[in-house]
Design a protein around this motif. Structure first.
Motif, short mmCIF file in Angstrom:
data_model
loop_
_atom_site.label_atom_id
_atom_site.label_comp_id
_atom_site.label_asym_id
_atom_site.label_seq_id
_atom_site.Cartn_x
_atom_site.Cartn_y
_atom_site.Cartn_z
N LYS A 1 2.60 10.31 -0.63
CA LYS A 1 3.35 11.35 -1.34
C LYS A 1 2.37 12.23 -2.11
O LYS A 1 1.32 11.79 -2.56
CB LYS A 1 4.36 10.73 -2.30
CG LYS A 1 5.44 9.93 -1.61
CD LYS A 1 6.41 9.35 -2.63
CE LYS A 1 7.51 8.54 -1.95
NZ LYS A 1 8.46 7.97 -2.93
N CYS A 2 2.77 13.46 -2.29
CA CYS A 2 1.95 14.43 -3.03
C CYS A 2 2.28 14.35 -4.52
O CYS A 2 3.43 14.55 -4.92
CB CYS A 2 2.20 15.84 -2.50
SG CYS A 2 1.26 17.11 -3.40
N ASP A 3 1.28 14.04 -5.30
CA ASP A 3 1.46 13.98 -6.75
C ASP A 3 0.22 14.62 -7.38
O ASP A 3 -0.85 14.00 -7.50
CB ASP A 3 1.61 12.53 -7.21
CG ASP A 3 1.96 12.43 -8.69
OD1 ASP A 3 2.04 13.49 -9.35
OD2 ASP A 3 2.13 11.30 -9.20
N THR A 11 0.83 -1.20 0.00
CA THR A 11 0.00 0.00 0.00
C THR A 11 0.86 1.24 0.00
O THR A 11 2.04 1.22 0.35
CB THR A 11 -0.92 0.02 1.24
OG1 THR A 11 -0.11 0.03 2.42
CG2 THR A 11 -1.83 -1.19 1.25
N SER A 12 0.24 2.36 -0.41
CA SER A 12 0.96 3.64 -0.45
C SER A 12 0.17 4.70 0.28
O SER A 12 0.24 5.87 -0.07
CB SER A 12 1.17 4.06 -1.91
OG SER A 12 -0.07 4.21 -2.58
N GLY A 13 -0.65 4.30 1.30
CA GLY A 13 -1.42 5.27 2.05
C GLY A 13 -2.38 4.54 2.99
O GLY A 13 -2.17 3.37 3.34
N GLN A 57 -4.27 5.07 -6.73
CA GLN A 57 -3.72 6.28 -7.33
C GLN A 57 -3.21 5.96 -8.72
O GLN A 57 -2.43 5.02 -8.91
CB GLN A 57 -2.60 6.85 -6.46
CG GLN A 57 -2.05 8.19 -6.95
CD GLN A 57 -0.97 8.71 -6.02
OE1 GLN A 57 -0.48 7.99 -5.15
NE2 GLN A 57 -0.57 9.96 -6.20
N THR A 58 -3.66 6.75 -9.72
CA THR A 58 -3.30 6.50 -11.11
C THR A 58 -2.52 7.68 -11.64
O THR A 58 -2.95 8.84 -11.54
CB THR A 58 -4.56 6.30 -11.97
OG1 THR A 58 -5.33 5.23 -11.41
CG2 THR A 58 -4.19 5.97 -13.41
#
Length: 902
Positions: free
Chosen positions: A60-62, A34-36, A105-106
């Motif tokens: 991370k902010c993207d 996972t990333s969040g 997130q894409t």
């Protein structure tokens, strides 16, 4: 996190994401990356039907990436971005107990899983109700049960509190997610009154039941009975149960329930036959049943307590259900007779007759098991024949003296009563069918009849027994029949097919025999024919043809044919088609008036439903004439064509034929009558002498003032002119015309010409000029080109009296003549110069010398009553480029030169 929720989350993840991106597993699965994380408001465990807000947080902010969410596999459309790492998703009114929310997130290059979250929905527990406790007389346990109400979808804990009447608690039992409990009987006193209170609680609330009074001696139920035996009577559907019980109370009543093939239980009200015997009715043959019994006390007691909640218990105290016993009901033999009929063939030469016995199968509810065979017996009881079970008819041969048969169906559990088959004839006519009407869809026909016994001499012992309605489809490939009670006079025949002809007959069966049939032919519903009749030609003449046709097969008619229609036309001319309608009730031959040539014929048939399709095409040619006659006709036509061709090629022959046709025909056929309406003179008179601005090329000369003078004045004004002809040495003909008038006469002529108009003169053409006219008429057959063609008619009119027949230069033969202008010497006073247009090709190519003319010919009598001046000249002459333009003087008229001297 429970095991079931982990498994559920893993399944949702695997079904949601494509496997070709990367393996995705939830956090509950150890392989998930996972990333969040996800959060929910108000909480992941919420009240069912509430609105929910889920936040998806990335590590991370993207800003270029897109954050999406799915709930149970469906995309969530309502979202709001909080910042570059957090997106809020709105989930309205969730009614699913267990849901899985997955966020990912894409970006432009890949898709990453953010996290997943389980969403649990539940309801608060209902108040426990319908609390019952019971125990058997010999049991050591008390069984209590209650109803939980609606499903909470959450773990619910039930607390069972046993209290004394004063409210002090004796014992507390806890159980989760259950609706029953067992209390040891030894913990309670048999004669003491207790209160039982049940409390249900879960995450969303707590509910408590009303207190229930409990006294052990009041909840003792009878012992369960035992079924000893089950019996079925012969060919019966009732079962008798024999049971026993240790209870001796007279207030006990037995109850029975049963089922088949492990279906739901069915309560049956049994009939008590005697002590420990009960009967259950309305069972099915050859069916396996499972039986259970219980006994109930019929004398309940009313119990009251001083508790805040008083419960009055007035219910039957029943025992537990007994152990099951299974039994199969016996089969049933048939109880009804077969419905039978017969079809009698003609008697043969050996005295035997063929009889087909027909019957209808027994209804399935009348017997159990299966049919084994059918037995046919003679009237003396002797078995005649055995027919297989799958047949519904059987053929037998019988002597003529046999008047009846009987037939029975043999089944697994018995035989049907014998049914009589009547073979003898009663000699009475059948009942006439007086009315029939089909249904709209053509599947049935309603028929009615009338049976009047007074019309026939019946014996006293003869009695009507029943009717038989029989129908067959034409041409008789099927046979159906129906047995009807004697008190009926109408019935419906069902199962009919539209477009099929049926032959329906009614028979009346009496004690004496079978009546004669009353047949009718009908269609349940007519339809258009399927094809057209086949045509053949009997005779074909030049303008008539005789044809005949075959009747359509009954299967193709699909209705009663009322008319035929014949279509015919000549080969290759489909647009010009003829037709003729012929009645279907006449002979199938017809003479037709037809055009000559090869004919194409077709035919259709029509019934009440309409016209059917056309039949096959046939071609017919008229009979060829005799060969000899054809040869003679061809020879005669060939000779006639050759003669006509030769005549058309010979010029002189054409002229003679033309003259003959003109002489034989009426005068008006060749006469070119003038049309007064086209005359300019009449038009000028209508317009008071005012000449129109534009005039036609082919117009009359303008009108001039006319003055009538005497003969003497005419002789003075118009002197005689002598013309002499002489042949010069070079062969050129010269003409000399001397003037005979003096100067005084010239002055007189000039003075009178100012007041006298010109009057045209006519003369006779000599034979030489007639020949010239013939040659010119032949030359005029070819149209002129250019301006000559436009002005030919005007030029010819003006010069018809001015041209002389003279021999010109040696370039023309003595037979050719031309016309020229008379020179100025012929004028009484010197004329103005005149010009001849270039358009006159005839005058340009052939000019004669008129300066020296010797007057060797007879004199010309010039008579002129009118003078044409330039002012009054026809304006149409100026429109042609090849006209004569006069500058002064009058335009003299010249009479034809006569061969004799004046």
């Amino acid at each position: 996190m429970t095991l079931s929720s982990v498994i559920w989350r893993c399944i949702i993840v695997l079904l949601t994401f494509p496997i070709n991106y990367f393996p995705l597993l939830h956090v509950g699965c150890q392989r998930a990356i996972t990333s969040g994380y996800l959060t929910a408001e108000p909480a992941p465990l919420f009240l069912m039907g509430s609105n929910l807000t889920v936040y998806c947080h990335t590590d991370k902010c993207d800003r270029s990436s897109k954050i999406s969410m799915k709930l149970n596999g469906k995309p969530v459309d309502k979202w709001e971005r909080i910042n570059c790492t957090t997106v809020k998703f709105h989930l309205p009114s969730i009614w699913i107990p267990l849901s899985a929310a997955i966020c990912w997130q894409t970006s432009d290059y890949m898709t990453k899983l953010v996290d997943g979250l389980d969403l649990l929905a539940g309801l608060p527990p209902d108040k426990p109700d319908t609390i019952t406790c019971e125990t058997a007389r010999s049991s050591s346990l008390i069984n209590c049960s209650w109803t939980r109400g609606q499903e909470t979808y959450l773990p619910t804990l039930y607390n069972i509190s046993v209290n004394r009447e004063n409210g002090s608690q004796i014992r507390l039992f806890q159980i989760q997610g259950a609706d029953k409990i067992t209390i040891p009987r030894r913990m309670l006193d048999e004669n003491t009154t207790y209160l039982i209170i049940i409390t249900a609680s879960n995450h969303f609330g707590t509910s408590q039941s009303d207190p229930v009074v409990l006294r052990v001696k009041d909840i003792v139920i009878p012992e369960s009975p035992i079924i000893m035996k089950i019996e079925f009577q012969s060919n019966s559907v009732a079962a008798i149960l024999q049971w026993k019980s240790n209870e001796s109370s007279v207030h006990l009543r037995p109850h029975v329930k049963l089922r088949t093939n492990n279906t739901s239980w069915e309560m049956r009200a049994g009939v008590e036959l005697s002590k420990n015997l009960i009967r259950t009715d309305n069972l099915t043959h050859l069916t396996e049943y499972e039986f259970q019994m219980k006994i109930c006390n019929t004398a309940p007691e009313l119990t009251r307590t001083n508790a805040s909640s008083i419960t009055a218990r007035k219910a039957l105290l029943c025992s537990k259900w007994s152990p099951s016993m299974r039994k199969t009901s016996p089969g049933k033999g048939p109880s009804q007779q077969l419905q039978v009929w017969r079809k009698v063939e003609r008697q043969g030469t050996d005295g035997q007759r063929n009889v087909t016995v027909l019957w209808k199968p027994l209804p399935p509810e009348d017997f159990s098991g299966k049919v084994i065979e059918y037995d046919i017996f003679l009237d003396n009881g002797q078995k005649l024949k055995t027919c297989a079970a799958e047949y519904i008819q059987c053929a037998v041969q019988l002597p003529a003296e046999v008047s009846s048969l009987s037939i029975s169906a043999v089944t697994t559990y018995g035989k049907s009563p014998p049914a009589d088959v009547i073979l003898s004839q009663s000699g009475v006519p059948g009942s006439p069918l007086i009315k029939w009407s089909p249904t709209a869809d053509g599947s049935a026909v309603f028929v009615s009849w009338s049976w009047t016994t007074g019309n026939y001499p019946l014996k006293q012992e003869e009695e009507l027994q029943y009717y038989v309605m029989e129908w067959t489809n034409v041409p008789g490939k099927g046979l159906w029949w129906q047995k009807l009670p004697k008190d009926l006079n109408s019935t419906s025949i069902t199962g009919l097919t539209p477009g099929v002809r049926y032959n329906i007959s009614l028979y009346a069966v009496t004690t004496r025999g079978v009546s004669a049939p009353s047949p009718i032919l009908l269609y349940s519903k007519e339809q258009k024919p399927l094809s057209g009749p086949s045509l053949s030609v009997l005779a074909h003449e030049a303008r008539s043809i005789q044809i005949q046709w075959e009747e359509l097969p009954v299967s193709q008619q699909r209705g009663f044919i009322t008319k035929y229609k014949i279509y015919f036309n000549t080969q290759g001319s489909k647009d010009n088609e003829f037709n003729k309608t012929v009645s279907a009730f006449g002979p199938r031959q017809e003479w037709l008036a037809c055009p000559e040539g090869t004919l194409v014929l077709q035919m259709t048939a029509s019934n009440s439903a309409g016209e059917g399709p056309r039949g096959g095409l046939i071609y017919s040619q008229p009979a060829a004439p005799a060969v000899g006659l054809v040869v003679v006709c061809v020879f005669i036509i060939t000779i006639f064509i050759a003669i006509i061709a030769n005549l058309m090629c010979w010029r002189c022959a054409r002229e003679r034929i033309k003259q003959k046709c003109i002489s034989w025909g009426p005068a008006w056929l060749v006469e070119n009558l003038p049309k007064p309406g086209h005359s300019n003179a009449i038009r000028l008179l209508e317009h008071d002498g005012v000449e129109p601005l534009f005039s036609c090329t082919h117009s009359d000369p303008p009108l001039s003032p006319i003055t009538v003078i005497s003969q003497e004045e005419r002789d003075e004004i118009y002197p005689n002119i002598h013309v002499e002809e002489s042949q010069t040495g070079s062969g050129t003909l010269t003409v000399k015309t001397p003037f005979l008038m003096s100067d005084t006469e010239k002055m007189l002529v000039d003075r009178r010409l100012e007041h006298v108009g010109y009057k045209p003169q006519t003369g006779m053409m000599n034979s030489e000029e007639e020949e010239v006219n013939e040659v010119e008429e032949k030359q005029m057959d070819t149209p002129l080109n250019g301006e000559d063609g436009r002005c030919s008619s005007v030029f010819e009119g003006l010069l018809s009296g001015l041209l002389l027949s003279v021999d010109v230069n040696s370039s023309y033969s003595s037979r050719e003549h031309t016309r020229g202008f008379v020179n100025d010497h012929l004028r009484p006073k010197p004329p103005e110069p005149s010009t001849i247009s270039r358009g006159f090709q005839f005058l340009q190519q052939h000019r004669g010398t008129v300066d020296e003319v010797e007057t060797d010919s007879p004199s010309l009598d010039l008579q002129q009553d009118e003078i044409m001046t330039p002012d009054t000249a026809d304006p149409s002459l100026s429109q042609c480029t090849g006209e004569i333009i006069l500058f002064g003087g009058y335009f003299p008229q010249i009479a034809a030169v006569s061969s004799d001297k004046l």
